[in-house]
Design a protein around this motif. Structure first.
Motif, PDB file in Angstrom:
ATOM      1  N   VAL A  24       1.031  -1.102  -0.017  1.00  0.00           N
ATOM      2  CA  VAL A  24       0.082  -0.010  -0.083  1.00  0.00           C
ATOM      3  C   VAL A  24       0.798   1.183  -0.178  1.00  0.00           C
ATOM      4  O   VAL A  24       1.789   1.434   0.886  1.00  0.00           O
ATOM      5  CB  VAL A  24      -0.842   0.129   1.389  1.00  0.00           C
ATOM      6  N   VAL A  25       0.783   2.180  -0.873  1.00  0.00           N
ATOM      7  CA  VAL A  25       1.466   3.461  -1.017  1.00  0.00           C
ATOM      8  C   VAL A  25       0.572   4.547  -0.904  1.00  0.00           C
ATOM      9  O   VAL A  25      -0.481   4.444  -1.157  1.00  0.00           O
ATOM     10  CB  VAL A  25       2.089   3.402  -2.320  1.00  0.00           C
ATOM     11  N   PRO A  26       1.093   5.627  -0.368  1.00  0.00           N
ATOM     12  CA  PRO A  26       0.177   6.843  -0.167  1.00  0.00           C
ATOM     13  C   PRO A  26       0.088   7.568  -1.446  1.00  0.00           C
ATOM     14  O   PRO A  26       0.985   7.593  -2.403  1.00  0.00           O
ATOM     15  CB  PRO A  26       1.068   7.725   0.951  1.00  0.00           C
ATOM     16  N   THR A  27      -1.142   8.231  -1.519  1.00  0.00           N
ATOM     17  CA  THR A  27      -1.195   9.094  -2.779  1.00  0.00           C
ATOM     18  C   THR A  27      -0.861  10.543  -2.334  1.00  0.00           C
ATOM     19  O   THR A  27      -0.603  10.659  -1.201  1.00  0.00           O
ATOM     20  CB  THR A  27      -2.834   8.912  -3.278  1.00  0.00           C
ATOM     21  N   SER A  28      -1.092  11.314  -3.286  1.00  0.00           N
ATOM     22  CA  SER A  28      -0.675  12.517  -3.051  1.00  0.00           C
ATOM     23  C   SER A  28      -1.548  13.174  -1.933  1.00  0.00           C
ATOM     24  O   SER A  28      -1.172  14.180  -1.311  1.00  0.00           O
ATOM     25  CB  SER A  28      -1.065  13.478  -4.356  1.00  0.00           C
ATOM     26  N   ASP A  29      -2.694  12.753  -1.722  1.00  0.00           N
ATOM     27  CA  ASP A  29      -3.744  13.159  -0.476  1.00  0.00           C
ATOM     28  C   ASP A  29      -3.240  12.255   0.524  1.00  0.00           C
ATOM     29  O   ASP A  29      -3.198  10.830   0.524  1.00  0.00           O
ATOM     30  CB  ASP A  29      -4.993  12.950  -0.755  1.00  0.00           C
TER      31      ASP A  29
END
Length: 119
Positions: free
Chosen positions: A53-58
């Motif tokens: 799981v990777v963070p999005t820009s938000d």
């Protein structure tokens, strides 16, 4: 017995064989393999599944970039249990987890359809 855990090491490349089950484009995998949280499912100290799981820009939204279960271990509920584990672990960090697939084969559609039961 399957053990689910968050990977804290720095040798994520060792799981490339599994990542390539979920995403056949190695160059794309290399773009995100060292980002976000990597989760493992292990049986007898051998990884049989991965999820990342990777963070999005938000910063409040995470994206499940890859989930893969070794072909020999598929059909045993490991993928569904992995998703449940990942969601539980990510709950404190993200408000939302995006889940999708670029591979719309029947097996993937059925798998993601079953996820509605656990989310």
């Amino acid at each position: 017995m399957i053990k689910y855990s968050k990977y804290t090491g720095n040798k994520r490349d060792q799981y490339m064989r599994l990542f390539l089950i979920g995403d056949e484009d190695e160059s794309k995998v290399r773009e995100y393999i060292n980002q976000g949280c990597l989760f493992l499912a292990e049986q007898s100290n051998t990884a049989v599944a991965v999820a990342i799981v990777v963070p999005t820009s938000d910063g409040n939204v995470g994206e499940l970039k890859n989930i893969a279960v070794d072909a020999k271990a598929q059909g045993q509920g490991i993928g569904s249990k992995m998703i449940a584990y990942v969601f539980e672990q990510a709950r404190d960090r993200y408000n939302t987890i995006l889940v999708g697939t670029g591979d719309a084969d029947v097996q993937n559609i059925l798998f993601y359809g079953r996820l509605q039961e656990i989310t």
